[in-house]
Design a protein around this motif. Structure first.
Motif: not given
Length: 435
Positions: A284-300
């Motif tokens: 696996w490669c695991i990393r933080a990405v932007e939430s699909k809620r579109g708030d610009g936060q890397l919570t996903a």
């Protein structure tokens, strides 16, 4: 209907001699097809056929002996009683299962005592170095960046739920089993929690009902490298599978490269049951990405999985099982993940495997870029080599493959679905050989 009309026309011949001659003319091509199928089957006999027949013979012997003694062991029950898990075991080992009603299942079957002896880390005196090395990090990094030089990926699936999205691809190398690549994004999960979730064998037993046994044979407190033994449940006509896995994690700025692969281990002897899987790769490669809620936060959290293994079953059947059961299996991972979030939020003590998941080898982004740009001539040479068995398979004419399928289909009284599956597999096989 066409076959019935032909037979009716033959029976309406004026004399018995005419009827018999017409029947002979009608039957002879079928017997020719049977003969061709037998010859093809004898000349091109895949390894899985021998292994499968041998396993079924062993299973029948074990069941007969158990009946004579008047009792079944837990292992015998798991191999003799149909479990209807034919689709489950086709999927990567990280794609595991919970009950359909959402409750977590824990298998009641226990491991045979023979596998528990002389395998604990305290009894293994000599540490095995170099189980998972920088070459493995380089290979995973190239897979992530799609610079490994392998065949193109073919997209299989693109699905989503309100809290998770999933995409999957497959490719068929010239040699070896099918390879799978997937990208899953979970909302409101940190990369660190996801890393621990996949590494935590103790908690996995609560949500993965295919995992019969997990044991740490060795671990290195310096690099975090682990040597573990898994036994996974397989359908009734196959033995359960044993995996000896080496695994290690690299970190580059909260991006985690988690490598797990099959490794040799002479300290754990081979047995007929469970059958050991030697060719196994799941990383696996695991990393933080932007939430699909579109708030610009890397919570996903994004999980890129690369998986392949040779379980000793036909690859075409394995691909069919994955295609049919993949999405249902993927959806059932998330309840286990959310339960793990609650478990960790309760300040429960870390398991040994979760503690080892936090021991990572740190590398810089520049170092990873240098790995991606560096060519690995040895790897390309291995991938381009063709085994004698592969060359023999490529030389089988298309008409022989189709003829063998005709013979098999004509000899089975299993309805149109079985025959359609046989012809479909044979057609794909012939097309691949021609190309």
């Amino acid at each position: 209907m066409a076959l019935g009309s032909v037979l009716l026309e033959i029976l309406q011949r004026p004399t018995i001699g005419d009827v018999l001659s017409e029947i002979l003319i009608f039957v002879i091509p079928l017997w020719v097809a049977v003969a061709v199928g037998v010859l093809v089957g004898w000349a091109w006999k895949p390894n899985w056929a021998s292994n499968l027949s041998r396993e079924m013979l062993l299973d029948s012997k074990v069941s007969k002996e158990a009946k004579k003694e008047g009792e079944f062991s837990a292992t015998t029950r798991s191999s003799v009683i149909p479990s209807f898990n034919i689709l489950k075991f086709q999927l990567p080992s990280c794609v595991s299962w919970v009950a359909d009603d959402g409750r977590f299942q824990k298998d009641s079957l226990s491991l045979p005592p023979t596998l528990n002896s002389e395998c604990s880390s305290s009894k293994m005196k000599k540490e095995k170095p170099d189980l998972v090395m920088e070459d493995d990090l380089e290979h995973l990094s190239k897979l992530v960046e799609v610079t490994d030089g392998g065949p193109a990926w073919i997209q299989m699936m693109d699905r989503s739920t309100p809290t998770m999205s999933y995409q999957a691809w497959r490719r068929d190398p010239e040699t070896g089993p099918p390879q799978y690549r997937s990208r899953t994004v979970y909302e409101d999960v940190t990369p660190e929690l996801m890393r621990d979730f996949f590494w935590d064998d103790e908690f996995r037993a609560k949500w993965d009902d295919m995992l019969l046994h997990a044991e740490t044979l060795e671990d290195c407190p310096t690099t975090g490298t682990m040597l573990v033994q898994w036994v996974r449940k397989f359908p009734f006509f196959c033995s359960d599978r044993e995996y000896i896995i080496g695994r290690r994690i690299w970190e580059s700025g909260r991006v985690y490269y988690c490598v797990t692969k099959g490794v040799p281990c002479s300290s754990v002897p081979r047995r007929n049951k469970p059958r050991r899987v030697d060719l196994y790769y799941s990383s696996w490669c695991i990393r933080a990405v932007e939430s699909k809620r579109g708030d610009g936060q890397l919570t996903a959290c994004e999980v890129m999985l690369f998986h392949h293994e040779d379980m000793g079953i036909p690859w075409e059947i394995a691909k069919l099982g994955v295609r049919q059961g993949m999405w249902g299996a993927v959806k059932k991972i998330e309840p286990g993940l959310r339960a793990y979030q609650k478990h960790r939020a309760s300040a429960a003590p870390l398991s040994r495997s979760a503690f080892m998941a936090q021991i990572n080898t740190k590398v810089s982004a520049d170092y990873l870029r240098s790995l991606e740009s560096r060519t690995s001539s040895d790897m390309l040479e291995i991938e381009s080599q063709e085994t004698p068995e592969k060359r023999v398979g490529n030389n089988i004419p298309k008409f022989l493959v189709i003829g063998g399928a005709v013979a098999l289909a004509c000899s089975l009284e299993r309805g149109l679905l079985t025959k359609a599956l046989i012809f479909g597999v044979a057609r794909k096989f012939a097309i691949r050989r021609r190309s």
